[in-house]
Write a protein that holds these residues in place. Structure first.
Motif, PDB file in Angstrom:
ATOM      1  N   LEU A  18    -118.957 111.296  32.647  1.00 48.06           N
ATOM      2  CA  LEU A  18    -118.099 110.363  33.385  1.00 48.06           C
ATOM      3  C   LEU A  18    -118.821 109.041  33.610  1.00 48.06           C
ATOM      4  O   LEU A  18    -118.388 108.214  34.401  1.00 48.06           O
ATOM      5  CB  LEU A  18    -117.688 110.988  34.722  1.00 48.06           C
ATOM      6  N   ARG A  19    -119.933 108.858  32.896  1.00 52.64           N
ATOM      7  CA  ARG A  19    -120.687 107.605  33.052  1.00 52.64           C
ATOM      8  C   ARG A  19    -119.887 106.446  32.455  1.00 52.64           C
ATOM      9  O   ARG A  19    -119.539 106.479  31.268  1.00 52.64           O
ATOM     10  CB  ARG A  19    -122.040 107.702  32.352  1.00 52.64           C
ATOM     11  N   PRO A  20    -119.602 105.422  33.246  1.00 54.59           N
ATOM     12  CA  PRO A  20    -118.838 104.294  32.715  1.00 54.59           C
ATOM     13  C   PRO A  20    -119.729 103.209  32.085  1.00 54.59           C
ATOM     14  O   PRO A  20    -119.232 102.281  31.478  1.00 54.59           O
ATOM     15  CB  PRO A  20    -118.137 103.737  33.960  1.00 54.59           C
ATOM     16  N   ASP A  21    -121.052 103.347  32.255  1.00 55.26           N
ATOM     17  CA  ASP A  21    -121.946 102.305  31.740  1.00 55.26           C
ATOM     18  C   ASP A  21    -122.146 102.481  30.234  1.00 55.26           C
ATOM     19  O   ASP A  21    -121.713 103.453  29.645  1.00 55.26           O
ATOM     20  CB  ASP A  21    -123.295 102.353  32.469  1.00 55.26           C
ATOM     21  N   ARG A  22    -122.854 101.528  29.629  1.00 54.46           N
ATOM     22  CA  ARG A  22    -123.093 101.608  28.177  1.00 54.46           C
ATOM     23  C   ARG A  22    -124.315 102.485  27.921  1.00 54.46           C
ATOM     24  O   ARG A  22    -125.351 102.010  27.454  1.00 54.46           O
ATOM     25  CB  ARG A  22    -123.266 100.203  27.612  1.00 54.46           C
ATOM     26  N   TRP A  23    -124.190 103.772  28.194  1.00 55.70           N
ATOM     27  CA  TRP A  23    -125.310 104.691  28.048  1.00 55.70           C
ATOM     28  C   TRP A  23    -125.744 104.856  26.598  1.00 55.70           C
ATOM     29  O   TRP A  23    -126.853 105.261  26.302  1.00 55.70           O
ATOM     30  CB  TRP A  23    -124.947 106.065  28.635  1.00 55.70           C
ATOM     31  N   TRP A  24    -124.848 104.512  25.666  1.00 53.86           N
ATOM     32  CA  TRP A  24    -125.134 104.686  24.245  1.00 53.86           C
ATOM     33  C   TRP A  24    -126.000 103.577  23.675  1.00 53.86           C
ATOM     34  O   TRP A  24    -126.531 103.696  22.572  1.00 53.86           O
ATOM     35  CB  TRP A  24    -123.817 104.740  23.453  1.00 53.86           C
ATOM     36  N   ALA A 118    -128.172 110.735  26.212  1.00 45.65           N
ATOM     37  CA  ALA A 118    -128.557 110.013  27.434  1.00 45.65           C
ATOM     38  C   ALA A 118    -128.452 111.008  28.583  1.00 45.65           C
ATOM     39  O   ALA A 118    -127.880 112.088  28.423  1.00 45.65           O
ATOM     40  CB  ALA A 118    -127.634 108.816  27.668  1.00 45.65           C
ATOM     41  N   CYS A 119    -129.007 110.635  29.726  1.00 51.33           N
ATOM     42  CA  CYS A 119    -129.010 111.572  30.851  1.00 51.33           C
ATOM     43  C   CYS A 119    -127.586 111.853  31.318  1.00 51.33           C
ATOM     44  O   CYS A 119    -126.782 110.921  31.468  1.00 51.33           O
ATOM     45  CB  CYS A 119    -129.828 111.001  32.001  1.00 51.33           C
ATOM     46  N   ALA A 120    -127.285 113.116  31.560  1.00 51.82           N
ATOM     47  CA  ALA A 120    -125.972 113.561  32.034  1.00 51.82           C
ATOM     48  C   ALA A 120    -124.870 113.265  31.026  1.00 51.82           C
ATOM     49  O   ALA A 120    -123.708 113.120  31.383  1.00 51.82           O
ATOM     50  CB  ALA A 120    -125.623 112.955  33.400  1.00 51.82           C
ATOM     51  N   VAL A 121    -125.240 113.161  29.750  1.00 54.71           N
ATOM     52  CA  VAL A 121    -124.255 113.059  28.680  1.00 54.71           C
ATOM     53  C   VAL A 121    -124.437 114.315  27.823  1.00 54.71           C
ATOM     54  O   VAL A 121    -125.529 114.558  27.310  1.00 54.71           O
ATOM     55  CB  VAL A 121    -124.469 111.803  27.816  1.00 54.71           C
TER      56      VAL A 121
END
Lengths: 261, 258
Positions: A18-24, A118-121
Motif C-alpha cells: 500500500l506504499r504510495p511512494d516511488r519505492w521502485w 523494497a521494504c514492505a513490498v
C-alpha cells in the motif's frame, strides 16, 4: 496454497503493497547502473587492448600478469602463456569482493532478485531459502576476497605512485590521469577498509574489548568508516570505471592526457 | 489549526475485512494514533487498536501506515500533506485478530527458544565484573522496545509463512548478537544462531534497520557481525585450523559451553 501477505490468517488486503511512494525507483536505479557497469567492465575486460598509456595502467588490468604491452607489467608476466585478456586473470578478485560484499548483496538482492524489491513490498517468488544453500552459501567466503582486495589495493596504490611520472618515466610529474587514479585509490581504500569483514577481523570478533585496547581502537575507526560502506561502494565503482575510461581514451588516441607539470 | 483528515482504516478479522473510509477532524501536533482515537470516539466505537504509552517506548501500537510499518504514536500527521488520505492497516506478517490488532505470539515463541543469559560463577567476593567498554557494546541492543516492526517487515517470514518455524527474525538476531558479544555469557551462540534460529535465511536487505523506531543498526551491528561469527565457527578453514592448533583462542574467551 496462498502464502505470505495473502495467507489465510493475515489481514485480507489485495494489494501487494500500500506504499504510495516511488519505492521502485531505488531498485530500478541500482539495476540500470549495475547492469551498465557490468556491460562496460565485461567489454573492457575482454578487449585486451588500450589499457596502458604510459605512465598510466588501467585498474582493470593491474597487476598485468599476462602477455601485456611493454611497460604495463610491473610485477612480471608469470602468465604470459594465457591466451585471453590479462584482465580476466585478476578481475575475479575485485569482482568476487564486490559480489560477496554485504552492501552489494543488499543492493542486488533487491534490484535483481526482487527479494524483496523494497521494504514492505511483497516479493514475487513463492519459495525462499536465503543464503542457506549452494551457491549463495558461498557468500560466506567474503573475508577471503577481502584479503585479496587488500593486496589489490596495495597494487593500485603502487600504480598511483608510478603515475607521478611523465610518458618517458621521469619522476616528479603529474597529469589529470594521476589525479583520477589518486582519487580512485583513496575511494578503493575507503571501500576496502570499511568492509564488514574488515571490521570483524580487526576487533569485532573479540568478546572482551577491554583486554585488547589497540584492536578496540582499530575497531572503532573501522566502525566509523563502516557506516558509509554503501556510499564508498558506489563512489569507488564509478571512479574505477572513470579511470579505466580515461586511460582507454588516451591509449586509443581519442584524447590527450592533460599534464599539470 | 485543525483540518479534516481523510483516512482509510482496515476493519475486519480472519474471516475477511476491508478498508473503511473515515473523515475526522485533527489538530496541529497530533499523531496518527490521536486521529484513530478520535475515529474510535466519534464514528467507530468498536475499532480495535492496541496501544499503551503513546511515547514510542512500549512498542504496542505497531501498524502499517501508507504501507510502511511504523508506530502509530510516533507518526506525526505533519509528515503528510493535509489533502493526503492516510491508510492504516494491521501488521501484515502476523495473524490478524481484529481491525488493527494482530496476534504477535510468534515472537514470544521465538523468544522462548533462545537460551537465556548464562553467566559464570561469581568472583570470590560474590560479584561479577566486566569493564565499562564491554558494557557499552551491548547498550544499543538494549534499546529494543519489542515493537516487532522489524519482525513484521522481514520478507523471510512476511512473504513466506512456511519459514516461520525455522526463522527467529531480526529482533532475536539482535539478542543472539548481544549475548554472543557479552563477555560474561558462557554459551556459544553461533551454532544455534545459524541452525535453530535460521540466520542463514537472512539476505541482509536491511529493511529491519529501516523500520526500527529506536534507530538500532540491526543489520550492521548485530546480524552481519553474527554472520561473521558463524563463518568463524562453521565455514572458515583457517579459523578451524587456528583453533585446533591453539593459535586462535580469543573466539572462545569466556565460553565454557560448546
Amino acid at each position: 496454497m496462498t502464502t505470505g501477505v495473502h495467507g489465510p490468517t493475515r489481514a485480507a488486503i489485495d494489494e501487494k503493497t500500500l506504499r504510495p511512494d516511488r519505492w521502485w525507483l531505488p531498485p530500478l536505479t541500482t539495476f540500470v547502473v549495475f547492469s551498465a557497469f557490468v556491460v562496460y567492465a565485461t567489454v573492457r575486460a575482454f578487449m585486451g587492448s588500450d589499457y596502458y598509456a604510459s605512465p598510466y595502467l588501467s585498474p582493470f588490468y593491474s597487476p598485468c600478469l599476462g602477455d601485456c604491452v611493454e611497460g604495463a607489467s610491473d610485477f612480471g608476466q608469470p602468465f604470459r602463456a594465457w591466451p585471453l585478456s590479462a584482465a580476466l586473470l585478476i578481475l575475479i578478485f575485485p569482482l568476487g569482493f564486490r559480489m560477496t560484499c554485504y552492501y552489494y548483496r543488499k543492493a542486488y538482492y533487491r534490484a535483481f532478485w526482487l527479494s524483496p524489491p523494497a521494504c514492505a513490498v511483497a516479493e514475487p517468488k513463492t519459495t525462499y531459502t536465503g543464503e542457506t544453500r549452494f551457491p549463495l552459501l558461498l557468500q560466506n567466503v567474503h573475508r577471503y576476497f577481502w584479503y585479496a582486495a587488500v593486496l589489490v589495493g596495495l597494487v593500485l596504490s603502487f600504480d598511483v605512485v608510478l603515475a607521478f611520472r611523465n610518458e618517458d618515466h621521469e619522476w616528479g610529474h603529474m597529469g589529470l590521469g594521476t589525479l583520477l587514479m589518486l582519487v580512485n585509490v583513496v575511494l578503493i581504500w575507503l571501500y576496502t577498509l570499511s568492509c564488514h569483514s574488515c571490521r570483524h577481523t580487526v576487533g569485532g570478533r573479540l568478546r572482551h574489548f577491554s583486554k585488547h585496547p589497540v584492536r578496540y581502537k582499530l575497531w572503532t575507526w573501522v566502525s566509523r568508516l563502516n557506516q558509509d560502506h554503501g556510499r564508498y561502494a558506489w563512489y569507488s565503482l564509478f571512479s574505477v570505471a572513470l579511470v579505466d575510461l580515461y586511460i582507454f581514451l588516451i591509449a586509443n588516441g581519442t584524447i590527450e592526457d592533460v599534464r599539470f607539470f | 489549526m485543525g483540518y479534516q483528515l481523510k483516512m482509510r482504516v482496515w476493519r475486519g478479522d480472519q474471516s475477511g475485512g476491508d478498508l473503511g473510509d473515515y473523515t475526522v477532524e485533527v489538530s496541529e501536533g497530533e499523531v496518527v494514533l490521536d486521529a484513530l482515537h478520535r475515529v474510535q470516539a466519534t464514528q467507530a466505537g468498536d475499532l480495535a487498536i492496541r496501544w499503551n504509552c503513546k511515547a514510542g517506548k512500549c512498542g504496542s501500537c505497531s501498524a502499517e501506515i501508507n504501507g510502511r510499518p511504523r508506530l502509530l504514536c510516533m507518526t506525526r500527521l505533519s509528515d503528510f500533506d493535509e489533502t493526503e488520505t492516510i491508510t492504516v492497516t494491521p501488521l501484515r506478517t502476523f495473524p490478524v485478530i481484529r481491525d488493527l490488532v494482530t496476534d504477535v505470539s510468534f515472537n514470544y515463541e521465538k523468544a522462548r527458544e533462545l537460551p537465556s543469559f548464562a553467566p559464570p560463577p561469581r568472583d570470590a567476593d560474590n560479584k561479577r565484573r566486566m569493564a565499562q567498554v564491554d558494557v557499552e557494546r551491548g547498550q544499543e541492543f538494549r534499546k529494543c522496545i519489542e515493537c516487532f516492526l522489524c519482525q513484521n517487515v522481514c520478507h523471510v517470514v512476511r512473504d513466506h509463512e512456511e519459514n516461520k518455524p525455522a526463522f527467529a527474525g531480526p529482533r532475536f538476531f539482535l539478542r543472539y548478537a548481544e549475548l554472543d558479544m557479552h563477555p560474561l555469557d558462557t554459551h556459544d551462540r553461533r551454532e544455534l544462531a545459524q541452525g535453530a534460529a535460521g540466520l542463514g535465511m537472512c539476505n541482509i536487505t536491511k529493511c529491519c534497520t529501516e523500520v526500527c523506531p529506536e534507530g538500532i543498526k540491526i543489520t550492521d551491528n548485530a546480524i552481519i557481525p553474527m554472520k561473521e561469527r558463524v563463518v568463524d565457527r562453521k565455514y572458515d578453514p583457517l579459523v578451524w585450523l587456528g583453533n585446533k592448533i591453539g593459535l586462535r583462542t580469543k573466539d572462545n574467551d569466556g565460553r565454557t559451553e560448546p
